[in-house]
Design a protein around this motif. Structure first.
Motif, PDB file in Angstrom:
ATOM      1  N   SER A 282      -9.607  -7.314   8.496  1.00  8.27           N
ATOM      2  CA  SER A 282      -8.934  -7.888   7.330  1.00  8.27           C
ATOM      3  C   SER A 282      -8.322  -9.224   7.695  1.00  8.27           C
ATOM      4  CB  SER A 282      -7.860  -6.924   6.801  1.00  8.27           C
ATOM      5  OG  SER A 282      -6.940  -6.565   7.802  1.00  8.27           O
TER       6      SER A 282
ATOM      7  N   TYR B  40      -8.019   0.119  -6.559  1.00 11.79           N
ATOM      8  CA  TYR B  40      -7.179  -1.019  -6.191  1.00 11.79           C
ATOM      9  C   TYR B  40      -7.871  -2.010  -5.268  1.00 11.79           C
ATOM     10  CZ  TYR B  40      -3.743   2.138  -8.159  1.00 11.79           C
ATOM     11  OH  TYR B  40      -3.072   2.985  -9.007  1.00 11.79           O
ATOM     12  N   ILE B  41      -9.199  -1.996  -5.259  1.00 14.96           N
ATOM     13  CA  ILE B  41      -9.940  -3.015  -4.515  1.00 14.96           C
ATOM     14  C   ILE B  41     -10.903  -3.719  -5.462  1.00 14.96           C
ATOM     15  CG2 ILE B  41      -9.750  -1.759  -2.342  1.00 14.96           C
ATOM     16  CD1 ILE B  41     -12.724  -1.026  -2.625  1.00 14.96           C
TER      17      ILE B  41
ATOM     18  N   ARG C  36      -4.457  -5.456  10.164  1.00 14.87           N
ATOM     19  CA  ARG C  36      -3.831  -5.076   8.895  1.00 14.87           C
ATOM     20  C   ARG C  36      -2.349  -5.406   8.885  1.00 14.87           C
ATOM     21  NH1 ARG C  36      -3.140   1.127   7.309  1.00 14.87           N
ATOM     22  NH2 ARG C  36      -1.414   0.806   8.778  1.00 14.87           N
TER      23      ARG C  36
ATOM     24  N   TYR D 286     -14.008  -7.223   0.204  1.00  8.17           N
ATOM     25  CA  TYR D 286     -13.169  -6.686  -0.869  1.00  8.17           C
ATOM     26  C   TYR D 286     -11.758  -7.258  -0.752  1.00  8.17           C
ATOM     27  CZ  TYR D 286     -16.948  -3.339  -1.417  1.00  8.17           C
ATOM     28  OH  TYR D 286     -18.177  -2.771  -1.628  1.00  8.17           O
ATOM     29  N   ARG D 287     -11.075  -7.312  -1.891  1.00 10.51           N
ATOM     30  CA  ARG D 287      -9.681  -7.781  -1.932  1.00 10.51           C
ATOM     31  C   ARG D 287      -8.775  -6.617  -2.305  1.00 10.51           C
ATOM     32  NH1 ARG D 287      -9.748 -12.987  -4.723  1.00 10.51           N
ATOM     33  NH2 ARG D 287     -10.425 -13.585  -2.617  1.00 10.51           N
ATOM     34  N   GLN D 288      -7.698  -6.449  -1.541  1.00  9.02           N
ATOM     35  CA  GLN D 288      -6.718  -5.425  -1.850  1.00  9.02           C
ATOM     36  C   GLN D 288      -5.854  -5.907  -3.007  1.00  9.02           C
ATOM     37  OE1 GLN D 288      -6.611  -2.391  -0.068  1.00  9.02           O
ATOM     38  NE2 GLN D 288      -5.396  -1.824  -1.863  1.00  9.02           N
ATOM     39  N   CYS D 289      -5.810  -5.125  -4.074  1.00  8.81           N
ATOM     40  CA  CYS D 289      -5.094  -5.523  -5.285  1.00  8.81           C
ATOM     41  C   CYS D 289      -3.935  -4.576  -5.563  1.00  8.81           C
ATOM     42  CB  CYS D 289      -6.040  -5.530  -6.488  1.00  8.81           C
ATOM     43  SG  CYS D 289      -7.438  -6.668  -6.304  1.00  8.81           S
TER      44      CYS D 289
ATOM     45  N   THR E 260      -4.817 -10.050   0.603  1.00  8.57           N
ATOM     46  CA  THR E 260      -5.542  -9.611   1.794  1.00  8.57           C
ATOM     47  C   THR E 260      -6.962  -9.244   1.426  1.00  8.57           C
ATOM     48  OG1 THR E 260      -3.541  -8.763   2.876  1.00  8.57           O
ATOM     49  CG2 THR E 260      -5.646  -7.900   3.647  1.00  8.57           C
ATOM     50  N   ASP E 261      -7.937  -9.857   2.101  1.00  9.41           N
ATOM     51  CA  ASP E 261      -9.349  -9.505   1.959  1.00  9.41           C
ATOM     52  C   ASP E 261      -9.773  -8.702   3.179  1.00  9.41           C
ATOM     53  OD1 ASP E 261      -9.283 -10.901  -0.372  1.00  9.41           O
ATOM     54  OD2 ASP E 261     -10.636 -12.504   0.250  1.00  9.41           O
TER      55      ASP E 261
ATOM     56  N   GLY F  62       0.831  -1.210   0.000  1.00  2.04           N
ATOM     57  CA  GLY F  62       0.000   0.000   0.000  1.00  2.04           C
ATOM     58  C   GLY F  62       0.854   1.243   0.000  1.00  2.04           C
TER      59      GLY F  62
ATOM     60  N   SER G 157     -11.641   3.645  -4.597  1.00  2.00           N
ATOM     61  CA  SER G 157     -10.301   3.107  -4.827  1.00  2.00           C
ATOM     62  C   SER G 157     -10.280   2.154  -6.022  1.00  2.00           C
ATOM     63  CB  SER G 157      -9.805   2.364  -3.589  1.00  2.00           C
ATOM     64  OG  SER G 157      -8.595   1.688  -3.870  1.00  2.00           O
TER      65      SER G 157
END
Length: 502
Positions: free
Chosen positions: A119, A181-182, A86, A153-156, A105-106, A16, A179
């Motif tokens: 998370s 990126y999710i 996190r 949601y998934r952090q991409c 990470t979801d 991130g 965002s």
């Protein structure tokens, strides 16, 4: 993995907004040798499980939700394992990606049954995804932390395609939903679905939002377009209470544009208040968590003995807790044979002493408890040195005594022989029961009209009674005196029903 999957699940050099560091070589050299020594097979889950178990033992991770920082650098985090969920997810990502295990990470924006987000990690193998939590210290198939999630949601690493475009310059859209990126992965957990929710479009802007309750109001966890008085919400977790929302133009404040609803196996159910009212008894303002239930139940078998000799060779049993208390403030009328000077509280032989408050009274009518001095007792639990004997008389329901030994005890000296006709005991608890002397206000949710007050009351006993509650209404009990843990509920067969799985 496909090349695109490889670029998302293994290759990314950062998570991130953490400081950039040359972390991969360090992590690879450290943990590849560890993994080789632990497991030499080709099962992705077993490999990940072996490594996470090792890292959990090695790290001494310190959980703290008081930190509000950008993502910590990988090398710093490896040496200083501190943070909340996190940071533990970040550590798992660095470790597993460094040895070629695909991990992501979801997260949830806001928990539907509690407060705040959460998370966890997922690894990807040939069967799909396998969720796990670092705090559990293991990776197993079928893991479920039991909490309700609503939307996941998934952090991409790469930009994701959005179902709704043109929102980046919209200040009314929450930043997290904008965002790029999710990715919405709710369907991977609960299957795909779509529901048409009735809304009042006269009170709605360009977008409708899916909201869950998060004290002191509603929080948006998804968004949708709308037309003809309906908004289409996609891929939501069943059996969660939601409400349709509209933004108040700043992305953080919202108002309701429809009635609360949930998705059942029979379709949508709305909480639309009826004209008919009922009388209700309220005992809590927040779900009763499994650990709180456990702490309260630990007081079963504990007993109060009274004596006029400090060795208690001749004593009288004043009271024994025979069942799990329903509330935290428990008042018991006693009938001792005579006056006594010494009182001993002792836990059951197979349980540590675990009690928050103990009060003694000369008569049933007395409201001022007898003063006493703590003269001896068990030592506090090792590692929990603040949970001392003196906590049982500090007037704080959230502090408690936890003994190191089973059958733990504490002895009280009243200074002289006294009648003890009434006792009050408070087990270890979360103080989300009705607290006497606190002022409360009960609301019901009335769709686009928002919350409607049913009146304020000051508690004079460990319950509140309201006789003007509309049937089929979603309710919220607000403590005006103290606290911040509150959640919505409904009434069923005279009982408060909070949605709660953990």
């Amino acid at each position: 993995l496909s090349f695109d999957e490889f670029c998302e699940w293994i290759l990314p050099y950062r998570i991130g907004d953490e400081p950039l560091e040359n972390w991969r070589k360090f992590f690879y050299q450290k943990y590849s040798a560890v993994l080789d020594s632990l497991y030499k097979g080709n099962d992705m889950m077993v490999a990940a499980d072996s490594l996470i178990r090792f890292v959990k033992r090695e790290s001494g991770y310190v959980y703290s939700d008081e930190l509000s920082l950008p993502h910590l650098g990988a090398l710093f985090l490896q040496k200083n394992c501190v943070g909340y969920c996190r940071e533990s997810c970040d550590l798992s990502v660095y470790v597993l990606r460094s040895v070629g295990i695909p991990v992501a990470t979801d997260f949830i924006i806001s928990a539907p049954e509690a407060q705040g987000g959460h998370s966890w990690n997922v690894i990807k193998d040939g069967t799909g995804i396998i969720p796990f939590e670092y705090d559990e210290g293991k990776v197993t198939q079928g893991y479920d932390d039991k909490r309700l999630k609503g939307k996941i949601y998934r952090q991409c690493f790469g930009k994701q395609k959005k179902d709704i475009t043109g929102i980046m310059d919209k200040p009314e859209v929450p930043a997290v939903l904008k965002s790029p990126y999710i990715k919405d992965v709710t369907g991977e957990y609960f299957g795909e679905n779509s529901v048409e929710v009735e809304i009042d479009e006269t009170e709605c802007g360009q977008y409708a939002y899916l909201g869950v309750f998060s004290f002191p109001g509603w929080k948006a966890i998804d968004m949708a377009l709308h037309q003809n008085g309906k908004a289409s919400m996609k891929n939501i977790e069943p059996d969660v209470i939601y409400v349709p929302l509209a933004s108040n133009h700043n992305g953080s404040l919202f108002h309701t544009i429809g009635f609360p609803f949930w998705l059942t196996d029979k379709g949508l159910k709305y909480f639309q208040p009826e004209k008919e009212v009922e009388t209700v008894e309220l005992f809590r303002k927040y779900p009763l968590r499994k650990w709180t239930r456990f702490h309260i139940s630990e007081i079963i078998g504990s007993h109060l003995d009274v004596s006029n000799s400090l060795d208690f060779r001749q004593s009288e049993l004043l009271y024994m807790v025979a069942d799990t208390p329903r509330v935290n403030y428990n008042q018991v009328i006693c009938h001792p044979q005579k006056k006594y000077r010494y009182v001993r509280y002792q836990a059951a032989a197979d349980k540590p002493a675990r009690i928050a408050e103990l009060m003694l009274f000369r008569s049933e009518e007395d409201t001022v408890n007898l003063p006493f001095k703590i003269i001896n007792g068990s030592e506090p639990c090792k590692g929990n040195e603040k949970e001392v004997k003196e906590n049982i008389c500090d007037g704080n329901y959230l502090t408690y005594f936890l003994s190191d030994e089973k059958g733990g005890y504490v002895t009280l000296d009243l200074g002289k022989d006294e009648w003890i006709k009434k006792i009050v005991y408070v087990p270890r608890n979360d103080e989300n029961f009705i607290s006497m002397g606190h002022e409360y206000e009960l609301f019901y949710q009335n769709g686009p009209d928002g919350w409607v007050s049913l009146g304020r009351k000051t508690a004079t006993e460990p319950r509140l009674v309201y006789n003007n509650v509309p049937k089929n209404a979603l309710l919220w009990l607000h403590n005006l005196s103290a606290g911040k843990e509150e959640q919505v509920f409904y009434m069923q067969n005279g009982q408060q029903i909070f949605l709660n799985k953990w």
